[in-house]
Design an enzyme around this catalytic site. Structure first.
Site, PDB file in Angstrom:
ATOM      1  N   GLU A   1      36.285  17.422  39.266  1.00 44.30           N
ATOM      2  CA  GLU A   1      37.213  18.347  38.603  1.00 44.30           C
ATOM      3  C   GLU A   1      36.461  19.321  37.687  1.00 44.30           C
ATOM      4  O   GLU A   1      36.775  20.504  37.641  1.00 44.30           O
ATOM      5  CB  GLU A   1      38.257  17.574  37.782  1.00 44.30           C
ATOM      6  CG  GLU A   1      39.280  16.839  38.614  1.00 44.30           C
ATOM      7  CD  GLU A   1      40.102  17.755  39.507  1.00 44.30           C
ATOM      8  OE1 GLU A   1      40.369  18.901  39.098  1.00 44.30           O
ATOM      9  OE2 GLU A   1      40.458  17.332  40.616  1.00 44.30           O
TER      10      GLU A   1
ATOM     11  N   CYS B   1      47.859  30.024  51.256  1.00 41.14           N
ATOM     12  CA  CYS B   1      48.489  30.918  50.269  1.00 41.14           C
ATOM     13  C   CYS B   1      47.378  31.612  49.478  1.00 41.14           C
ATOM     14  O   CYS B   1      47.214  31.408  48.278  1.00 41.14           O
ATOM     15  CB  CYS B   1      49.420  30.127  49.348  1.00 41.14           C
ATOM     16  SG  CYS B   1      50.480  31.210  48.377  1.00 41.14           S
TER      17      CYS B   1
ATOM     18  N   CYS C   1      51.467  33.761  55.456  1.00 46.87           N
ATOM     19  CA  CYS C   1      52.831  33.236  55.423  1.00 46.87           C
ATOM     20  C   CYS C   1      53.302  32.741  56.782  1.00 46.87           C
ATOM     21  O   CYS C   1      54.068  31.779  56.860  1.00 46.87           O
ATOM     22  CB  CYS C   1      53.787  34.298  54.897  1.00 46.87           C
ATOM     23  SG  CYS C   1      53.353  34.838  53.233  1.00 46.87           S
TER      24      CYS C   1
ATOM     25  N   CYS D   1      60.177  29.701  50.681  1.00 45.57           N
ATOM     26  CA  CYS D   1      59.385  30.501  49.748  1.00 45.57           C
ATOM     27  C   CYS D   1      60.038  31.857  49.462  1.00 45.57           C
ATOM     28  O   CYS D   1      60.281  32.632  50.383  1.00 45.57           O
ATOM     29  CB  CYS D   1      57.987  30.714  50.309  1.00 45.57           C
ATOM     30  SG  CYS D   1      56.971  31.724  49.222  1.00 45.57           S
TER      31      CYS D   1
HETATM   32  S1  SF4 Z   1      55.092  31.484  52.485  1.00 44.65           S
HETATM   33 FE1  SF4 Z   1      54.914  31.507  50.241  1.00 44.65          FE
HETATM   34  S2  SF4 Z   1      53.650  29.730  49.780  1.00 44.65           S
HETATM   35 FE2  SF4 Z   1      53.389  30.162  51.924  1.00 44.65          FE
HETATM   36  S3  SF4 Z   1      51.615  31.503  52.074  1.00 44.65           S
HETATM   37 FE3  SF4 Z   1      53.405  32.820  51.957  1.00 44.65          FE
HETATM   38  S4  SF4 Z   1      53.629  33.259  49.776  1.00 44.65           S
HETATM   39 FE4  SF4 Z   1      52.296  31.469  49.943  1.00 44.65          FE
END
Ligand code: SF4
Length: 371
Positions: free
Chosen positions: A50, A204, A211, A220
């Site tokens: 970490e 992300c 996405c 999302c």
């Molecule tokens: S859907 Fe939402 S969580 Fe998934 S990559 Fe796209 S912005 Fe990020």
């Protein structure tokens, strides 16, 4: 939310949030399960990972992590090492306050915590270099506690999934994000914490979130074509260009036996605590020949001897997170009669073989390796 992941037949934690339910099947198939800290519940090894990952990319940290564990396999080994040994092994990883704090923290774990990472969030956060997210990550992985994390990856995912707006670093936003993190984190938290970090690191992404392959797309609020815009961009290119430039001259002083003069940098500031060639000039503008002549006088006074200065060597570049240092080396020869006096007490001559084992800034290490 209790149930079974239909794809893998995996039992879901009883109180999984809406993110966890979608994340686990993806994580099972796509997570970074090869990372060494994913295969241990040792509090020391988890804490070390970490700390290293706080400001370093996984790929860079891996090698350091393995070497560190080899040399200092447990709290007691790190606590009994000298700071120089620790800095030497950390050399090149940057953000050296982490190494100094880690060294100090290991001593505290031995003296105050019976050789184990403290087992509550509040007490863990008393260790130097351990913030809330770091403490939570170790407690969840080492002791199976239900502790939510909020590192950069988790923060970005939560911010987007919940369609937050504004400055994610503002105190009010911080509060909201921690509340959401706690709300989404199942018990036990270990797998979820790994999974959300991996989603942030692999899907992300800060600049161009993927996405269309994201398991959270259905829930999302940032995936409606605006994901890249609702979270501040972290762009290496333009950012680098905006970094101010500074110019530095390092003095390469060697004596007749091939020893090199190094001094320890102050603990505060860049390369804190590392051994370095004396820096005789550091400004936002290039030095003029007059600047250098003036510095040469100061150097002569400082070393109590006239130095035979050579020609300044060409400028090289080192990129820090907040500025770019263009630096040159001014070689100088030290007459044999140098007496180490008070004003040199934080520096000394080292044989090159010894110097290479010290904690050195990476550009200085490269220079010494080239001698
Ligand atoms: S859907 Fe939402 S969580 Fe998934 S990559 Fe796209 S912005 Fe990020």
């Amino acid at each position: 939310m209790a149930g079974t992941d239909p794809a893998l037949g995996r039992a879901m934690p009883a109180d999984s949030g809406s993110i966890a339910v979608r994340l686990f099947p993806w994580y099972t198939r796509n997570g970074r399960h090869h990372l060494p800290w994913r295969h241990t519940d040792d509090d020391y090894a988890l804490w070390l990972a970490e700390i290293m990952l706080q400001q370093t990319r996984v790929e860079t940290a891996l090698d350091y992590y393995r070497r560190f564990l080899e040399k200092f396999p447990a709290w007691k080994n790190l606590a009994s090492a000298s700071l120089d040994e620790v800095l030497a092994l950390w050399s090149g990883l940057g953000y050296y306050a982490r190494a100094r704090n880690a060294h100090m923290a290991s001593k505290l774990v031995i003296t105050d915590w019976n050789g184990l990472f403290p087992d509550t969030l509040e007490s863990a956060m008393l260790l130097p270099g351990v913030g809330r997210s770091t403490a939570a990550a170790v407690l969840a992985s080492a002791y199976g506690q239900s502790q939510a994390i909020l590192d950069a990856n988790a923060r970005r995912v939560l911010f987007r999934v919940h369609g937050l707006q504004g400055n994610p670093r503002a105190p009010a936003q911080e509060k909201t994000l921690w509340r959401l993190a706690e709300q989404e984190t199942p018990n036990p938290a270990h797998d979820y914490n790994q999974a959300i970090q991996d989603l942030g690191a692999l899907v992300c992404l800060s600049r161009r979130p993927k996405c269309t392959v994201c398991p959270l797309m259905g829930i999302c609020r940032g995936s409606q074509g605006t994901a890249g815009k609702i979270f501040p961009q972290v762009s290496s290119g333009p950012e680098k260009q905006r970094r101010p430039k500074r110019y530095g001259i390092f003095l390469l002083v060697m004596d007749g036996k091939g020893k090199v003069f190094l001094e320890r940098r102050p603990e505060q500031g860049v390369w804190g605590g590392l051994w370095c060639l004396p820096m005789i000039y550091e400004e936002a503008i290039l030095p003029t020949p007059e600047d250098l002549a003036e510095r040469a006088d100061l150097i002569a006074q400082r070393f109590g001897a006239v130095l035979g200065a050579g020609e300044i060597l060409s400028f090289r570049q080192h990129v820090f997170s907040h500025f770019i240092l263009e630096f040159a080396i001014l070689p100088a020869f030290l007459p044999a009669e140098l007496q180490v006096s008070d004003h040199l007490s934080h520096g000394r001559l080292w044989a090159l073989g010894e110097a290479r084992d010290l904690g050195l800034p990476s550009p200085i290490r490269r220079i010494l390796e080239g001698l």
